[in-house]
Write a protein that holds these residues in place. Sequence first.
Motif, short mmCIF file in Angstrom:
data_model
loop_
_atom_site.label_atom_id
_atom_site.label_comp_id
_atom_site.label_asym_id
_atom_site.label_seq_id
_atom_site.Cartn_x
_atom_site.Cartn_y
_atom_site.Cartn_z
N VAL A 31 25.28 4.44 43.79
CA VAL A 31 25.24 3.73 42.40
C VAL A 31 24.07 2.95 42.60
O VAL A 31 23.11 3.07 41.58
N ALA A 32 23.62 2.18 43.72
CA ALA A 32 22.25 1.48 43.83
C ALA A 32 21.25 2.16 43.90
O ALA A 32 20.03 1.95 43.19
N LEU A 33 21.38 3.36 44.52
CA LEU A 33 20.17 4.55 44.37
C LEU A 33 19.81 5.00 43.05
O LEU A 33 18.84 4.97 42.62
N LEU A 34 20.85 5.36 42.36
CA LEU A 34 20.81 5.56 40.90
C LEU A 34 20.13 4.66 39.94
O LEU A 34 19.30 4.97 39.17
N SER A 35 20.38 3.32 40.30
CA SER A 35 19.77 2.24 39.62
C SER A 35 18.28 2.41 39.70
O SER A 35 17.42 1.59 38.86
N PHE A 36 17.55 2.60 40.67
CA PHE A 36 16.23 2.76 40.88
C PHE A 36 15.72 3.74 39.86
O PHE A 36 14.28 3.67 39.82
N ALA A 37 16.60 4.91 39.62
CA ALA A 37 15.92 5.80 38.85
C ALA A 37 15.89 5.53 37.48
O ALA A 37 15.32 6.52 36.83
N LEU A 38 16.47 4.52 36.99
CA LEU A 38 16.51 4.32 35.57
C LEU A 38 15.18 3.37 35.40
O LEU A 38 14.49 2.69 36.05
N PRO A 39 15.12 2.96 33.99
CA PRO A 39 14.02 2.17 33.63
C PRO A 39 14.17 0.85 34.19
O PRO A 39 15.25 0.16 34.26
N LYS A 40 13.41 0.11 34.87
CA LYS A 40 13.46 -1.15 35.42
C LYS A 40 13.65 -2.33 34.53
O LYS A 40 13.25 -2.69 33.57
N GLY A 41 14.75 -2.86 35.06
CA GLY A 41 15.58 -4.07 34.40
C GLY A 41 16.38 -3.43 33.21
O GLY A 41 16.70 -4.19 32.38
N GLY A 42 16.36 -2.19 32.65
CA GLY A 42 17.25 -1.88 31.61
C GLY A 42 18.56 -2.10 31.75
O GLY A 42 19.03 -2.37 32.87
N LYS A 43 19.42 -2.10 30.45
CA LYS A 43 20.61 -2.35 30.59
C LYS A 43 21.69 -1.43 31.34
O LYS A 43 22.59 -1.87 32.25
N ASP A 44 21.11 -0.24 31.55
CA ASP A 44 21.92 0.81 32.58
C ASP A 44 21.59 0.74 33.96
O ASP A 44 22.35 0.67 34.67
N ALA A 45 20.41 0.16 34.19
CA ALA A 45 19.94 -0.07 35.73
C ALA A 45 20.91 -1.54 36.08
O ALA A 45 21.46 -1.38 37.11
N ILE A 46 20.97 -2.46 35.35
CA ILE A 46 21.85 -3.61 35.38
C ILE A 46 23.10 -3.21 35.68
O ILE A 46 23.86 -3.66 36.45
N ALA A 47 23.68 -2.54 34.66
CA ALA A 47 25.15 -1.99 34.73
C ALA A 47 25.34 -1.36 36.17
O ALA A 47 26.41 -1.65 36.83
N LEU A 48 24.45 -0.47 36.67
CA LEU A 48 24.70 0.03 37.99
C LEU A 48 24.85 -0.77 39.04
O LEU A 48 25.42 -0.80 39.89
N VAL A 49 23.60 -1.71 39.13
CA VAL A 49 23.57 -2.90 40.10
C VAL A 49 25.22 -3.61 40.06
O VAL A 49 25.47 -3.77 41.13
N VAL A 50 25.60 -4.00 38.84
CA VAL A 50 26.81 -4.76 38.82
C VAL A 50 27.72 -3.95 39.44
O VAL A 50 28.72 -4.34 40.17
N LEU A 51 27.77 -2.52 38.89
CA LEU A 51 28.92 -1.64 39.71
C LEU A 51 28.96 -1.64 41.14
O LEU A 51 29.88 -1.71 41.80
N ALA A 52 27.50 -1.53 41.50
CA ALA A 52 27.59 -1.58 43.07
C ALA A 52 28.05 -2.64 43.73
O ALA A 52 28.95 -2.63 44.76
N ALA A 53 27.98 -3.96 43.03
CA ALA A 53 28.25 -5.22 43.68
C ALA A 53 29.99 -5.23 43.59
O ALA A 53 30.67 -5.62 44.55
N ILE A 54 30.50 -4.65 42.33
CA ILE A 54 31.99 -4.53 42.59
C ILE A 54 32.41 -3.55 43.49
O ILE A 54 33.46 -3.90 43.99
N LEU A 55 31.86 -2.68 43.52
CA LEU A 55 32.21 -1.60 44.82
C LEU A 55 32.13 -2.18 46.10
O LEU A 55 32.81 -2.10 47.20
N ILE A 56 31.20 -3.01 46.43
CA ILE A 56 30.88 -3.92 47.77
C ILE A 56 32.02 -4.69 47.73
O ILE A 56 32.54 -5.03 49.03
N ALA A 57 32.16 -5.61 46.72
CA ALA A 57 33.39 -6.61 46.82
C ALA A 57 34.91 -5.67 47.14
O ALA A 57 35.74 -6.31 47.86
N ALA A 58 34.93 -4.55 46.55
CA ALA A 58 36.18 -3.80 46.70
C ALA A 58 36.40 -3.69 48.47
O ALA A 58 37.46 -3.87 48.72
#
Length: 160
Positions: free
Chosen positions: A53-80
């Motif tokens: 998920v974090a790798l995919l966030s780098f493929a999206l526009p920098k700082g865009g909503k989709d990249a932010i959502a993927l980083v937040v999802l990665a954080a949730i997975l790490i917390a899990a």
Amino acid sequence: MGTNPRFRAAQWLALLLPLTLMAGALGSQYIGGLIPCEMCQWQRWPHYAAIIVALLSFALPKGGKDAIALVVLAAILIAASGLIGVFHAGVEYKWWDGITACTATFQPGADFLNVIHAPIVRCDEPQWTLMGISLAGFNALFSLCGAAAILLLSAMRRKA
């Protein structure tokens, strides 16, 4: 759209934290000779997903909503993974019972066929500790603190 330095830090942390934790887990297995139990394996799956998920966030526009959502999802997975680590550490420290067969002991007179299918490594006995903290405990600490840092940095992206 330019990349906010705080978000970029969150993005890199969302990638490097699970990569580092998995390098440590796989290194302790293949170099250190520690055999992961069933609950150790459970902790790995969210980290694998967070890396993707974090790798995919780098493929999206920098700082865009989709990249932010993927980083937040990665954080949730790490917390899990960290929460699974809390549960596993609690089983190791005998704070509560485990839910898997790898916490059961062999009882005399038990069915031999069930015994030979039992895991080799017990989930309720830490194979390695440092200052009384097991690998599951370290995963819980690093994952939960790291996830909190990623979420905090992501939330602060507008202030930089």
